[in-house]
Design a protein around this motif. Structure first.
Motif, PDB file in Angstrom:
ATOM      1  N   ASP A  83      27.754  35.851  50.316  1.00 39.73           N
ATOM      2  CA  ASP A  83      27.395  37.311  50.329  1.00 39.73           C
ATOM      3  C   ASP A  83      26.752  37.201  49.340  1.00 39.73           C
ATOM      4  N   PRO A  84      25.654  37.744  49.318  1.00 37.82           N
ATOM      5  CA  PRO A  84      24.848  38.493  47.919  1.00 37.82           C
ATOM      6  C   PRO A  84      25.451  39.663  48.199  1.00 37.82           C
ATOM      7  N   LEU A  85      25.959  40.498  48.606  1.00 36.81           N
ATOM      8  CA  LEU A  85      26.829  41.880  48.044  1.00 36.81           C
ATOM      9  C   LEU A  85      28.015  42.437  47.793  1.00 36.81           C
ATOM     10  N   ASP A  86      28.246  40.715  47.774  1.00 36.66           N
ATOM     11  CA  ASP A  86      29.616  40.709  47.115  1.00 36.66           C
ATOM     12  C   ASP A  86      29.867  41.733  45.690  1.00 36.66           C
ATOM     13  N   VAL A  87      30.505  41.765  45.236  1.00 39.98           N
ATOM     14  CA  VAL A  87      30.534  42.606  43.899  1.00 39.98           C
ATOM     15  C   VAL A  87      31.635  41.174  43.374  1.00 39.98           C
ATOM     16  N   ILE A  88      32.547  40.545  44.006  1.00 41.84           N
ATOM     17  CA  ILE A  88      34.167  39.598  43.619  1.00 41.84           C
ATOM     18  C   ILE A  88      33.202  38.064  43.831  1.00 41.84           C
ATOM     19  N   ASP A  89      33.849  37.178  42.455  1.00 43.73           N
ATOM     20  CA  ASP A  89      33.401  36.030  43.111  1.00 43.73           C
ATOM     21  C   ASP A  89      34.101  34.862  43.624  1.00 43.73           C
ATOM     22  N   SER A  90      33.495  33.620  44.312  1.00 41.80           N
ATOM     23  CA  SER A  90      34.425  33.119  44.997  1.00 41.80           C
ATOM     24  C   SER A  90      35.446  32.853  44.646  1.00 41.80           C
ATOM     25  N   GLY A  91      36.017  32.570  42.982  1.00 39.04           N
ATOM     26  CA  GLY A  91      37.532  31.780  43.168  1.00 39.04           C
ATOM     27  C   GLY A  91      38.047  33.456  42.019  1.00 39.04           C
ATOM     28  N   ALA A  92      37.877  34.666  42.704  1.00 37.69           N
ATOM     29  CA  ALA A  92      38.377  35.410  42.206  1.00 37.69           C
ATOM     30  C   ALA A  92      38.997  35.459  43.395  1.00 37.69           C
ATOM     31  N   LYS A  93      38.215  35.847  44.698  1.00 44.27           N
ATOM     32  CA  LYS A  93      38.242  35.857  45.847  1.00 44.27           C
ATOM     33  C   LYS A  93      39.539  34.531  46.028  1.00 44.27           C
ATOM     34  N   ILE A  94      39.628  32.978  46.590  1.00 43.07           N
ATOM     35  CA  ILE A  94      40.203  32.246  46.386  1.00 43.07           C
ATOM     36  C   ILE A  94      41.673  32.886  46.203  1.00 43.07           C
ATOM     37  N   ASP A  95      41.751  33.320  44.787  1.00 42.45           N
ATOM     38  CA  ASP A  95      43.091  34.269  44.017  1.00 42.45           C
ATOM     39  C   ASP A  95      43.467  35.109  44.990  1.00 42.45           C
ATOM     40  N   GLN A  96      43.224  36.415  45.053  1.00 47.23           N
ATOM     41  CA  GLN A  96      43.338  37.145  45.094  1.00 47.23           C
ATOM     42  C   GLN A  96      44.580  36.818  47.297  1.00 47.23           C
ATOM     43  N   ILE A  97      43.705  35.504  47.484  1.00 49.21           N
ATOM     44  CA  ILE A  97      44.600  35.283  49.240  1.00 49.21           C
ATOM     45  C   ILE A  97      45.392  34.440  49.048  1.00 49.21           C
ATOM     46  N   VAL A  98      45.260  33.774  48.197  1.00 51.35           N
ATOM     47  CA  VAL A  98      46.407  33.128  47.796  1.00 51.35           C
ATOM     48  C   VAL A  98      47.663  33.122  47.119  1.00 51.35           C
ATOM     49  N   GLY A  99      47.859  34.392  45.967  1.00 49.64           N
ATOM     50  CA  GLY A  99      48.701  35.793  45.749  1.00 49.64           C
ATOM     51  C   GLY A  99      49.352  36.324  46.769  1.00 49.64           C
ATOM     52  N   GLU A 100      48.163  36.585  48.101  1.00 53.60           N
ATOM     53  CA  GLU A 100      48.762  37.213  49.338  1.00 53.60           C
ATOM     54  C   GLU A 100      49.704  36.433  50.513  1.00 53.60           C
ATOM     55  N   VAL A 101      49.740  34.749  50.094  1.00 52.53           N
ATOM     56  CA  VAL A 101      49.686  33.629  51.510  1.00 52.53           C
ATOM     57  C   VAL A 101      51.112  32.867  50.891  1.00 52.53           C
ATOM     58  N   LEU A 102      50.937  32.739  49.220  1.00 54.61           N
ATOM     59  CA  LEU A 102      51.993  31.776  48.482  1.00 54.61           C
ATOM     60  C   LEU A 102      52.832  32.154  48.109  1.00 54.61           C
ATOM     61  N   SER A 103      53.008  33.697  47.963  1.00 49.88           N
ATOM     62  CA  SER A 103      53.735  35.148  47.067  1.00 49.88           C
ATOM     63  C   SER A 103      54.925  34.777  47.372  1.00 49.88           C
TER      64      SER A 103
END
Length: 348
Positions: free
Chosen positions: A328-348
C-alpha cells in the motif's frame, strides 16, 4: 607447484560471517527442510550475499549419489532418482555410488532456456532412435543449491521455469514429441538489490522466505568485518583452521535437525494462531500458513526441541510473510513492523 594450483579455492567459513543473522537463519532453515521453498535475499550491494550463500554450500555434509548418473540421483529414494537409475534397479542391476560435495550451481543472468533446462538431440533421436539428453543447470543442481544473483533482472519466463521446478521437484524437457523428465530438487536462493527493480508479486510469493539485509552501520562491527575478510584473503587456511570447531558444530546441528524434523509436532492451537495472523494481515492464498508451519518446525528441530512453541514461530514468521503482504503506497509502517505488531497481539 602443480599441487597448489589443483587445490580448490577455499571458501570463506560460514561461522566467520559477522552479522546478517536473518539471511544466515533463512539459509540454515532451507537446508534443514528444502520444502520450505527457498529464500529471496534482498539488500544493498556489497553486504556479503554471495559470500554467505557459497559458505553454507561448503559447510554441508557430502551426499551419496549414483556414480554413472547425470542427475545426482539418490540410490534408494525414488523421489530423488532419475528414470535411468530406476530402470537399473528394476532390472536388478547393481548401482555404484560415490560421495560428492553438495552441488552449488550459479545461474548466470544471460542463460538461455536450453542452458537452464537441458536439450534433447533431435537428430540422434530420429536417426538412431536414442534419447540423447544434454543436461542443463537444473539437472546439475538436483539435491543441491541453485543460486541466482540479481534475480530481479532475470528474464521472467526463466524465473517461471525455475520456480515451477523448485515447487514440483521435477524438470520436463519436450521437443518434437520427445519428452525427458528428471528430478530437480534444489534449494532456490535468489538475491537482488531493490534499487534495480522489484520482482513481480506472484513470483515473489513463490519464494518460501524473504530476508532483508542492510549495510552494517556500527563502526566497530564494520571494522570487525573488514579485518575478518582481510585475514582470510591473506591466509585462508589458518582462518579455516580457526573456525573449524564452530563449522563442525554447526554441520552436526544441521544433520541432527534434518534427522529430527519428521518427529517435530506443532500444537493445533498454535497452527490456528499462525493462520489467524495470516488472515489479519490479508495474506493471499495459503502459502504463508504452510511455509510458516514448516519453518517453525525446522527451527524447533534446529534448537533440538520436540515441539514447536511460540518463540519458534516469532523467530521465523517475519521471514515467511514479509514479501506476501499487499503493498500500500500510503502505508507509513513497513511490512516487517506491521507483522511484528500483529504477532505481538495474537501471540502475546
Amino acid at each position: 607447484m602443480d599441487k597448489i594450483q589443483n587445490k580448490a579455492r577455499p571458501v570463506f567459513p560460514f561461522t566467520a560471517i559477522v552479522g546478517q543473522e536473518e539471511m544466515k537463519l533463512a539459509l540454515v532453515l532451507n537446508v534443514i527442510d528444502p520444502k520450505i521453498g527457498g529464500v529471496m535475499i534482498m539488500g544493498d550491494r556489497g553486504t556479503g550475499k554471495s559470500t554467505t550463500i557459497r559458505a553454507i554450500a561448503d559447510l554441508l555434509p557430502q551426499i551419496e549419489v549414483v556414480s554413472d548418473d547425470m542427475f545426482n540421483s539418490h540410490s534408494s529414494d525414488y523421489d530423488l532418482m532419475s528414470d535411468f537409475t530406476k530402470q537399473k534397479l528394476d532390472n536388478g542391476s547393481q548401482v555404484i555410488t560415490t560421495f560428492i560435495k553438495v552441488p552449488m550451481i550459479d545461474l548466470p543472468l544471460g542463460a538461455t532456456e536450453d542452458r537452464l533446462c537441458g536439450t534433447i538431440d533431435i537428430e540422434k533421436a530420429l536417426n538412431e532412435g536414442i534419447k540423447s539428453f544434454e543436461p542443463g543447470l537444473l539437472a546439475k543442481a538436483n539435491r543441491g543449491i541453485l543460486y541466482v544473483d540479481e534475480v530481479n533482472l532475470l528474464d521472467d519466463h526463466l524465473v517461471d521455469i525455475l520456480l515451477d521446478s523448485a515447487a514440483s521437484g521435477w524438470n520436463t524437457v519436450e521437443r518434437e514429441g520427445i519428452s525427458i523428465r528428471h528430478p530437480a530438487r534444489f534449494v532456490l536462493v535468489g538475491s537482488g538489490n531493490p534499487e534495480e527493480g522489484e520482482l513481480r508479486p506472484q513470483l515473489l510469493d513463490r519464494f518460501g522466505m524473504h530476508a532483508e539485509i542492510r549495510t552494517v552501520r556500527d563502526p566497530s562491527l564494520r571494522v570487525k568485518i573488514v579485518e575478518q575478510r582481510t585475514k582470510f584473503d591473506q591466509d585462508p587456511y589458518s582462518c579455516l583452521a580457526e573456525f573449524k570447531h564452530e563449522q563442525n558444530q554447526l554441520k552436526n546441528n544441521i544433520i541432527l535437525a534434518q534427522k529430527k524434523l519428521s518427529t517435530i509436532v506443532i500444537d493445533y492451537d498454535l497452527k490456528v494462531k499462525i493462520s489467524q495472523i495470516c488472515g489479519i494481515l490479508n495474506v493471499d492464498g495459503l502459502r504463508g500458513d504452510i511455509v510458516t508451519n514448516r519453518a517453525a518446525k525446522a527451527f524447533a528441530a534446529y534448537q533440538n526441541k520436540e515441539e514447536v512453541d511460540i518463540s519458534d514461530v516469532k523467530m521465523v514468521i517475519k521471514l515467511c510473510l514479509r514479501h506476501r503482504l499487499r503493498k500500500d503506497p500510503l502505508d507509513v509502517i513497513d511490512s516487517g513492523a506491521k507483522i511484528d505488531q500483529i504477532v505481538g497481539e495474537v501471540l502475546s
